[in-house]
Design a protein around this motif. Structure first.
Motif, mmCIF file in Angstrom:
data_model
loop_
_atom_site.group_PDB
_atom_site.id
_atom_site.type_symbol
_atom_site.label_atom_id
_atom_site.label_comp_id
_atom_site.label_asym_id
_atom_site.label_seq_id
_atom_site.Cartn_x
_atom_site.Cartn_y
_atom_site.Cartn_z
ATOM 1 N N LEU A 185 25.107 36.427 4.223
ATOM 2 C CA LEU A 185 24.703 36.127 5.607
ATOM 3 C C LEU A 185 23.185 36.144 5.750
ATOM 4 C CD1 LEU A 185 27.297 38.043 7.826
ATOM 5 C CD2 LEU A 185 26.922 35.568 7.721
ATOM 6 N N GLU A 186 22.533 37.045 5.037
ATOM 7 C CA GLU A 186 21.069 37.103 5.096
ATOM 8 C C GLU A 186 20.459 35.818 4.560
ATOM 9 O OE1 GLU A 186 17.447 39.892 3.342
ATOM 10 O OE2 GLU A 186 19.484 40.693 3.474
ATOM 11 N N ARG A 187 21.013 35.308 3.445
ATOM 12 C CA ARG A 187 20.518 34.042 2.900
ATOM 13 C C ARG A 187 20.824 32.889 3.840
ATOM 14 N NH1 ARG A 187 22.363 36.204 -2.025
ATOM 15 N NH2 ARG A 187 24.330 35.068 -1.849
ATOM 16 N N LYS A 188 22.020 32.868 4.408
ATOM 17 C CA LYS A 188 22.402 31.795 5.322
ATOM 18 C C LYS A 188 21.519 31.794 6.563
ATOM 19 C CE LYS A 188 26.298 30.122 8.098
ATOM 20 N NZ LYS A 188 27.707 30.330 8.481
ATOM 21 N N ASN A 189 21.303 32.980 7.142
ATOM 22 C CA ASN A 189 20.522 33.078 8.373
ATOM 23 C C ASN A 189 19.061 32.683 8.167
ATOM 24 O OD1 ASN A 189 22.696 33.933 9.923
ATOM 25 N ND2 ASN A 189 22.281 36.104 9.594
ATOM 26 N N SER A 190 18.565 32.872 6.939
ATOM 27 C CA SER A 190 17.162 32.535 6.682
ATOM 28 C C SER A 190 16.887 31.049 6.833
ATOM 29 C CB SER A 190 16.767 32.993 5.274
ATOM 30 O OG SER A 190 17.468 32.261 4.274
ATOM 31 N N ASN A 191 17.930 30.232 6.800
ATOM 32 C CA ASN A 191 17.773 28.776 6.925
ATOM 33 C C ASN A 191 18.250 28.252 8.281
ATOM 34 O OD1 ASN A 191 16.837 28.457 4.196
ATOM 35 N ND2 ASN A 191 18.959 28.726 3.506
ATOM 36 N N LEU A 192 18.552 29.165 9.217
ATOM 37 C CA LEU A 192 19.074 28.751 10.522
ATOM 38 C C LEU A 192 18.149 29.209 11.641
ATOM 39 C CD1 LEU A 192 22.855 29.745 10.143
ATOM 40 C CD2 LEU A 192 21.898 27.437 10.044
ATOM 41 N N PRO A 193 18.108 28.452 12.737
ATOM 42 C CA PRO A 193 17.365 28.927 13.904
ATOM 43 C C PRO A 193 18.009 30.193 14.457
ATOM 44 C CG PRO A 193 18.640 26.964 14.440
ATOM 45 C CD PRO A 193 18.712 27.135 12.957
ATOM 46 N N THR A 194 17.250 30.984 15.174
ATOM 47 C CA THR A 194 17.711 32.292 15.638
ATOM 48 C C THR A 194 19.015 32.208 16.415
ATOM 49 O OG1 THR A 194 15.425 33.068 15.738
ATOM 50 C CG2 THR A 194 17.074 34.339 16.962
ATOM 51 N N ASP A 195 19.142 31.198 17.277
ATOM 52 C CA ASP A 195 20.332 31.121 18.127
ATOM 53 C C ASP A 195 21.591 30.714 17.368
ATOM 54 O OD1 ASP A 195 19.479 28.541 17.675
ATOM 55 O OD2 ASP A 195 19.818 27.821 19.714
ATOM 56 N N GLU A 196 21.459 30.317 16.099
ATOM 57 C CA GLU A 196 22.621 29.929 15.305
ATOM 58 C C GLU A 196 22.960 30.961 14.226
ATOM 59 O OE1 GLU A 196 22.340 26.015 13.692
ATOM 60 O OE2 GLU A 196 21.616 25.106 15.565
ATOM 61 N N GLN A 197 22.163 32.001 14.127
ATOM 62 C CA GLN A 197 22.381 33.000 13.084
ATOM 63 C C GLN A 197 23.588 33.881 13.410
ATOM 64 O OE1 GLN A 197 18.744 35.165 12.464
ATOM 65 N NE2 GLN A 197 17.612 33.351 11.752
ATOM 66 N N VAL A 198 24.226 34.374 12.354
ATOM 67 C CA VAL A 198 25.391 35.254 12.497
ATOM 68 C C VAL A 198 24.940 36.695 12.319
ATOM 69 C CG1 VAL A 198 27.656 35.891 11.577
ATOM 70 C CG2 VAL A 198 26.947 33.482 11.612
ATOM 71 N N THR A 199 25.184 37.519 13.341
ATOM 72 C CA THR A 199 24.815 38.931 13.281
ATOM 73 C C THR A 199 26.045 39.761 12.931
ATOM 74 O OG1 THR A 199 23.111 38.612 14.971
ATOM 75 C CG2 THR A 199 23.833 40.876 14.545
ATOM 76 N N LEU A 200 25.915 40.605 11.933
ATOM 77 C CA LEU A 200 27.029 41.446 11.510
ATOM 78 C C LEU A 200 26.600 42.907 11.487
ATOM 79 C CD1 LEU A 200 29.875 41.929 10.280
ATOM 80 C CD2 LEU A 200 28.825 41.566 8.025
ATOM 81 N N ASN A 201 27.402 43.766 12.110
ATOM 82 C CA ASN A 201 27.226 45.212 12.042
ATOM 83 C C ASN A 201 28.467 45.795 11.373
ATOM 84 O OD1 ASN A 201 24.772 45.781 13.994
ATOM 85 N ND2 ASN A 201 26.075 44.271 15.026
ATOM 86 N N VAL A 202 28.276 46.623 10.342
ATOM 87 C CA VAL A 202 29.391 47.258 9.640
ATOM 88 C C VAL A 202 29.358 48.757 9.936
ATOM 89 C CG1 VAL A 202 30.522 47.690 7.445
ATOM 90 C CG2 VAL A 202 29.319 45.521 7.816
ATOM 91 N N ILE A 203 30.466 49.281 10.437
ATOM 92 C CA ILE A 203 30.594 50.715 10.718
ATOM 93 C C ILE A 203 31.683 51.265 9.805
ATOM 94 C CG2 ILE A 203 31.105 52.470 12.461
ATOM 95 C CD1 ILE A 203 30.306 50.407 14.580
#
Length: 427
Positions: free
Chosen positions: A81-99
């Motif tokens: 996801l970090e690699r994917k988000n680096s190539n996407l605009p902020t509003d299209e990025q996927v945010t993931l929180n793991v608990i």
């Protein structure tokens, strides 16, 4: 060569990277779990694609890769996801929180794990120290409301991993609500996926239909490793953790064989045994692990496993085992049921001096004693003196249990080893 004059140093070192032999080590490649990896990857794919997450229930015996696979895929998902988000605009990025919550951490001698206690754990995982809540003093619904508020303050997708989820027991409120929290209106800003991990097959079978429908959207079974698979896993760990001259293929085969035979194909047992063998060999100044080191390490692990198993028992069974311990120490075992009940009663009163708990009746205690027999902690001896002498049962520790192990189990539970008076207790 010994490179230090410290008493903690050994003349030789066989382990070059001890972290590889730790239980929390996550390998860079998962071996012998291709089917589970494929099924689990499919569960997590929607998160990568920015879609609503799925829920999954993982089950199988201890040491068969459930936690290792989950941590491995969690790390892969975060990195991808970090690699994917680096190539996407902020509003299209996927945010993931793991608990990640280990439900076993909320089991104590006084309080059983519950949905309430796990919800408290989730809240405190999300809050700064100094702003955390206690495990008592709140109404259950208040705790759930606080938890959902904290979750909704996050962004995107939340993956909640409930390891040892069977420790929650009968209180399954959280297991029903959390996977459906968005649908039920508890959350508005985020979506939650839940991964339940359990060693207990019966827990899965006994889940209520509504919880199964919520939590067990996908079920992934982890079968025990066979001897060949254990050898593959252990060979890879040895390659990374030990110096080449420290072991032979025969030692790897022996460790794998023992773990397969004695622990139902547990990779965790095999890795612990390999590490213990290496440490014993180092302590003796041996240049290479041999069979005697493996056998000695195996005995030590078995001892620790018995102590751990005793510590896992509920309070009533621990009281009974302590009562038998005191009888054993003064040579009053084998003992009749009524004698054990008298010793057990004294133990209960000693640990509940405020009168908050009374001993069970002899019949009630006997039900727990029978379970201890079934678990292999206690042996029952049938006495028969014929028509005139009568028949009765006597009980004593099995060959695997002794007062020392019971004492260690008590101390492992944070309980003082109080001395109990045995004078006046008839054999």
């Amino acid at each position: 060569m010994k490179n230090s004059d410290s008493i903690f140093a050994d003349d030789v070192e066989l382990i070059k990277d001890a972290e590889v032999l730790e239980e929390d080590y996550t390998p860079d490649k998962i071996l012998c779990r291709d089917d589970a990896l494929a099924d689990f990857t499919d569960v997590l794919k929607p998160i990568y694609k920015g879609r609503p997450p799925q829920n999954a229930f993982l089950y199988g015996d201890t040491g068969v890769g459930k936690t290792a696979v989950t941590k491995y895929l969690r790390n892969k998902l975060v990195d991808d996801l970090e690699r994917k988000n680096s190539n996407l605009p902020t509003d299209e990025q996927v945010t993931l929180n793991v608990i990640w919550i280990n439900c076993e951490n909320f089991t104590t001698g006084e309080h059983k794990t519950s949905s309430y206690q796990v919800a408290v754990g989730i809240v405190n995982r999300l809050r700064e120290q100094g702003n955390r809540i206690t495990g008592t003093g709140y109404a259950p619904q208040d705790v759930y409301d606080i938890m959902y508020s904290e979750l909704d303050d996050l962004d995107g997708t939340i993956l909640v991993v409930l390891d040892e989820v069977d420790k929650i027991g009968d209180d399954d409120t959280l297991l029903y609500e959390l996977p459906r929290s968005r649908d039920m209106g508890y959350l508005e800003e985020v979506r939650v996926g839940v991964i339940g991990i359990s060693n207990d097959y019966t827990f899965r079978k006994n889940l209520s239909p509504k919880v199964k429908d919520s939590l067990c959207e996908t079920e992934i079974k982890f079968a025990p490793y066979d001897a060949t698979e254990l050898t593959q896993i252990l060979s890879r760990r040895a390659e990374l953790a030990l110096y080449d001259s420290a072991y032979t293929k025969g030692i790897i085969d022996l460790v794998s064989s023992l773990a397969y035979k004695e622990a139902s194909g547990s990779a965790r047992r095999a890795i612990r045994l390999l590490r213990g063998s290496a440490e014993i060999a180092e302590g003796e100044g041996a240049e290479q692990i041999d069979e005697t080191h493996v056998r000695e390490a195996d005995k030590k692990i078995e001892y620790g496993n018995i102590v751990e198993s005793i510590a896992d028992q509920d309070d009533e069974k621990l009281y009974i085992l302590k009562g038998i311990s005191h009888l054993d120490l003064v040579n009053k075992t084998p003992a009749r049921t009524r004698t054990i009940h008298e010793a057990y009663s004294r133990v209960v009163r000693a640990y509940n001096e405020d009168g908050s708990k009374d001993p069970l009746t002899q019949r009630g205690m006997f039900n727990h004693l029978s379970k201890l027999v079934m678990f292999g902690f206690v042996n029952t001896i049938d006495r028969n003196k014929g028509a005139s002498g009568g028949q009765w049962n006597e009980h004593e520790f099995s060959d695997d249990v002794d007062p020392g192990k019971v004492k260690e189990a008590y101390e492992g539970r944070g309980l003082d080893w109080k001395q109990i008076e045995t004078r006046g207790v008839d054999r």
